[in-house]
Design a protein around this motif. Structure first.
Motif, PDB file in Angstrom:
ATOM      1  N   ILE A   1      -3.444-101.949 -76.150  1.00 30.59           N
ATOM      2  CA  ILE A   1      -4.105-102.525 -74.976  1.00 30.59           C
ATOM      3  C   ILE A   1      -3.342-103.751 -74.476  1.00 30.59           C
ATOM      4  N   THR A   2      -2.599-104.406 -75.371  1.00 25.26           N
ATOM      5  CA  THR A   2      -1.731-105.493 -74.935  1.00 25.26           C
ATOM      6  C   THR A   2      -0.639-104.956 -74.025  1.00 25.26           C
ATOM      7  N   VAL A   3       0.014-103.893 -74.466  1.00 24.72           N
ATOM      8  CA  VAL A   3       1.055-103.269 -73.644  1.00 24.72           C
ATOM      9  C   VAL A   3       0.464-102.741 -72.341  1.00 24.72           C
ATOM     10  N   GLY A   4      -0.679-102.071 -72.423  1.00 32.13           N
ATOM     11  CA  GLY A   4      -1.286-101.506 -71.231  1.00 32.13           C
ATOM     12  C   GLY A   4      -1.687-102.559 -70.219  1.00 32.13           C
ATOM     13  N   ALA A   5      -2.252-103.659 -70.704  1.00 31.05           N
ATOM     14  CA  ALA A   5      -2.651-104.729 -69.800  1.00 31.05           C
ATOM     15  C   ALA A   5      -1.439-105.365 -69.127  1.00 31.05           C
ATOM     16  N   LEU A   6      -0.387-105.604 -69.903  1.00 33.95           N
ATOM     17  CA  LEU A   6       0.798-106.258 -69.350  1.00 33.95           C
ATOM     18  C   LEU A   6       1.673-105.299 -68.558  1.00 33.95           C
ATOM     19  N   ASN A   7       1.205-104.081 -68.405  1.00 34.18           N
ATOM     20  CA  ASN A   7       1.852-103.133 -67.496  1.00 34.18           C
ATOM     21  C   ASN A   7       1.241-103.226 -66.095  1.00 34.18           C
ATOM     22  N   LYS A   8       0.350-104.205 -65.900  1.00 32.03           N
ATOM     23  CA  LYS A   8      -0.300-104.418 -64.607  1.00 32.03           C
ATOM     24  C   LYS A   8       0.295-105.662 -63.944  1.00 32.03           C
ATOM     25  N   LYS A   9       0.910-105.476 -62.809  1.00 33.85           N
ATOM     26  CA  LYS A   9       1.578-106.580 -62.129  1.00 33.85           C
ATOM     27  C   LYS A   9       0.634-107.709 -61.755  1.00 33.85           C
ATOM     28  N   GLU A  10      -0.629-107.360 -61.435  1.00 34.05           N
ATOM     29  CA  GLU A  10      -1.547-108.397 -60.979  1.00 34.05           C
ATOM     30  C   GLU A  10      -1.794-109.479 -62.029  1.00 34.05           C
ATOM     31  N   LEU A  11      -1.583-109.155 -63.303  1.00 35.44           N
ATOM     32  CA  LEU A  11      -1.756-110.178 -64.326  1.00 35.44           C
ATOM     33  C   LEU A  11      -0.676-111.251 -64.228  1.00 35.44           C
ATOM     34  N   TYR A  12       0.513-110.842 -63.819  1.00 38.68           N
ATOM     35  CA  TYR A  12       1.601-111.803 -63.665  1.00 38.68           C
ATOM     36  C   TYR A  12       1.450-112.629 -62.396  1.00 38.68           C
ATOM     37  N   ASP A  13       0.556-112.208 -61.513  1.00 38.06           N
ATOM     38  CA  ASP A  13       0.272-112.992 -60.315  1.00 38.06           C
ATOM     39  C   ASP A  13      -0.649-114.163 -60.612  1.00 38.06           C
ATOM     40  N   VAL A  14      -1.384-114.099 -61.733  1.00 36.82           N
ATOM     41  CA  VAL A  14      -2.344-115.158 -62.051  1.00 36.82           C
ATOM     42  C   VAL A  14      -2.007-115.907 -63.338  1.00 36.82           C
ATOM     43  N   ALA A  15      -1.093-115.385 -64.153  1.00 35.94           N
ATOM     44  CA  ALA A  15      -0.823-116.001 -65.452  1.00 35.94           C
ATOM     45  C   ALA A  15       0.628-115.799 -65.862  1.00 35.94           C
TER      46      ALA A  15
ATOM     47  N   SER B   1      -9.255 -97.965 -73.380  1.00 40.04           N
ATOM     48  CA  SER B   1      -9.259 -98.638 -72.087  1.00 40.04           C
ATOM     49  C   SER B   1      -8.645-100.030 -72.213  1.00 40.04           C
ATOM     50  N   THR B   2      -7.873-100.407 -71.224  1.00 42.73           N
ATOM     51  CA  THR B   2      -7.257-101.734 -71.212  1.00 42.73           C
ATOM     52  C   THR B   2      -8.037-102.721 -70.343  1.00 42.73           C
ATOM     53  N   VAL B   3      -9.133-102.270 -69.748  1.00 44.56           N
ATOM     54  CA  VAL B   3      -9.869-103.101 -68.792  1.00 44.56           C
ATOM     55  C   VAL B   3     -10.324-104.416 -69.421  1.00 44.56           C
ATOM     56  N   SER B   4     -10.883-104.360 -70.628  1.00 50.92           N
ATOM     57  CA  SER B   4     -11.383-105.573 -71.267  1.00 50.92           C
ATOM     58  C   SER B   4     -10.254-106.568 -71.531  1.00 50.92           C
ATOM     59  N   MET B   5      -9.098-106.072 -71.954  1.00 42.67           N
ATOM     60  CA  MET B   5      -7.966-106.960 -72.193  1.00 42.67           C
ATOM     61  C   MET B   5      -7.480-107.588 -70.898  1.00 42.67           C
ATOM     62  N   GLU B   6      -7.449-106.801 -69.841  1.00 38.62           N
ATOM     63  CA  GLU B   6      -7.049-107.332 -68.533  1.00 38.62           C
ATOM     64  C   GLU B   6      -8.009-108.428 -68.094  1.00 38.62           C
TER      65      GLU B   6
END
Length: 324
Positions: free
Chosen positions: A11-25, A303-308
């Motif tokens: 879920i760490t890998v899956g979450a960090l595969n989302k660009k929007e996370l790099y827009d906020v952190a 699901s990676t939603v919770s990690m995101e």
């Protein structure tokens, strides 16, 4: 990264595969680079693992996972979904290293993934979970847990106790003290207007003693003491409606009287987006509110939603968090 044999790495890998996370952190993982690399094909993630030793070496670029690599694991011997001493030991060491980074102001917040109590025990790690570790590593007494899901925040007057024992702890002194602590916690998170509701224990909050006296004898007097100290609190509000009203903006937070009362309300609202915040620590900490899911670990279906959401919530509050 959590327990290497659980769903934490994927879920760490899956979450960090989302660009929007790099827009906020600017996320950096504390864990094992080889374990994360092993999860790339599992999560169908076209990413690069950047092994580093300090936060200063991080790239913070989408497409690259920066990981402070602790070489404390024999990845070839990790059996997904099983209790293993080496995994319990590794998980603890990731947390200990992360706490040191936070204490040294190298990171603004911690977002934690699941660890396994049995693996910790197998490794002879003398803690039952994250909260106990963080409390001891930071010399914090009685950390205060808060759930946030959508617009609703929930604090807990009691935690892991039988319902009978929890009721014994519902004293006016404890209600008073916790409302003061909850108010301080929200202040540290940057919440300006702080309106609290205290959930009732008995049906209809006891109906003036008709269905129980706890509200009359302990809960209401505790609320009144807090109000004298300037806390904007109401209640006890019947538990079958208070969480609905909080979700719709009437209150900024609810003080739940026992574990399941608040957990059920949060998880029925949105199980995957219920995130835990540990207040009272010298740094901000958010956490997913699920376990290691050994039954599906390593299959790429978690699901990676919770990690995101966990990372997003850390980013939301980090700029406002007051450490003093």
């Amino acid at each position: 990264m959590g327990d290497p044999a659980g769903i934490g790495p994927e879920i760490t890998v899956g979450a960090l595969n989302k660009k929007e996370l790099y827009d906020v952190a600017n996320p950096v993982v504390i864990g094992h680079g080889d374990m994360l690399e092993k999860m790339l094909p599992v999560m169908k993630a076209d990413l690069t693992i950047n092994r580093i030793t300090t936060v200063d070496e991080a790239m913070f670029e989408y497409g690259t996972i920066d990981v402070i690599h602790l070489d404390n694991l024999n990845v070839a011997e990790v059996k997904m979904g099983t209790v293993q001493a080496q995994c319990g030991k590794a998980a603890f060491e990731y947390i200990r290293h992360a706490v040191q980074l936070a204490n040294d102001k190298k990171v603004d917040a911690l977002a934690t993934t699941p660890i396994n109590k049995e693996s910790l025990k197998a490794a002879e790690v003398p803690y039952i979970g994250h909260t106990e570790m963080l409390a001891d590593l930071t010399k914090t007494e009685d950390p205060l847990t808060m759930f946030e899901v959508h617009s609703m925040r929930i604090f807990f007057l009691t935690r892991h106790l039988s319902l009978k024992d929890a009721i014994d702890q519902m004293t006016k002194e404890r209600v008073h003290d916790y409302l003061l602590r909850c108010d301080k916690a929200l202040e540290k998170l940057g919440v300006k207007e702080r309106r609290f509701a205290v959930a009732g224990l008995n049906p209809h909050s006891g109906e003036n003693g008709l269905f129980g006296r706890e509200e009359m004898d302990e809960i209401t007097p505790g609320i009144e003491l807090a109000k004298k100290d300037g806390i904007n609190a109401v209640g006890p509000v019947p538990a079958d409606s208070v969480f609905h009203h909080a979700l719709n903006g009437r209150y900024d937070a609810v003080l739940s009287l026992y574990h399941d009362q608040g957990h059920i309300a949060a998880k029925m609202t949105d199980f995957e987006r219920t995130i835990s915040i540990t207040n009272g620590l010298p740094f901000l900490r958010t956490s997913v509110d699920h376990g290691t899911a050994f039954d599906i670990a390593g299959k790429g279906i978690a699901s990676t939603v919770s990690m995101e959401e966990c990372i997003k919530l850390a980013a939301k509050y980090a700029p406002h968090f007051v450490t003093a």
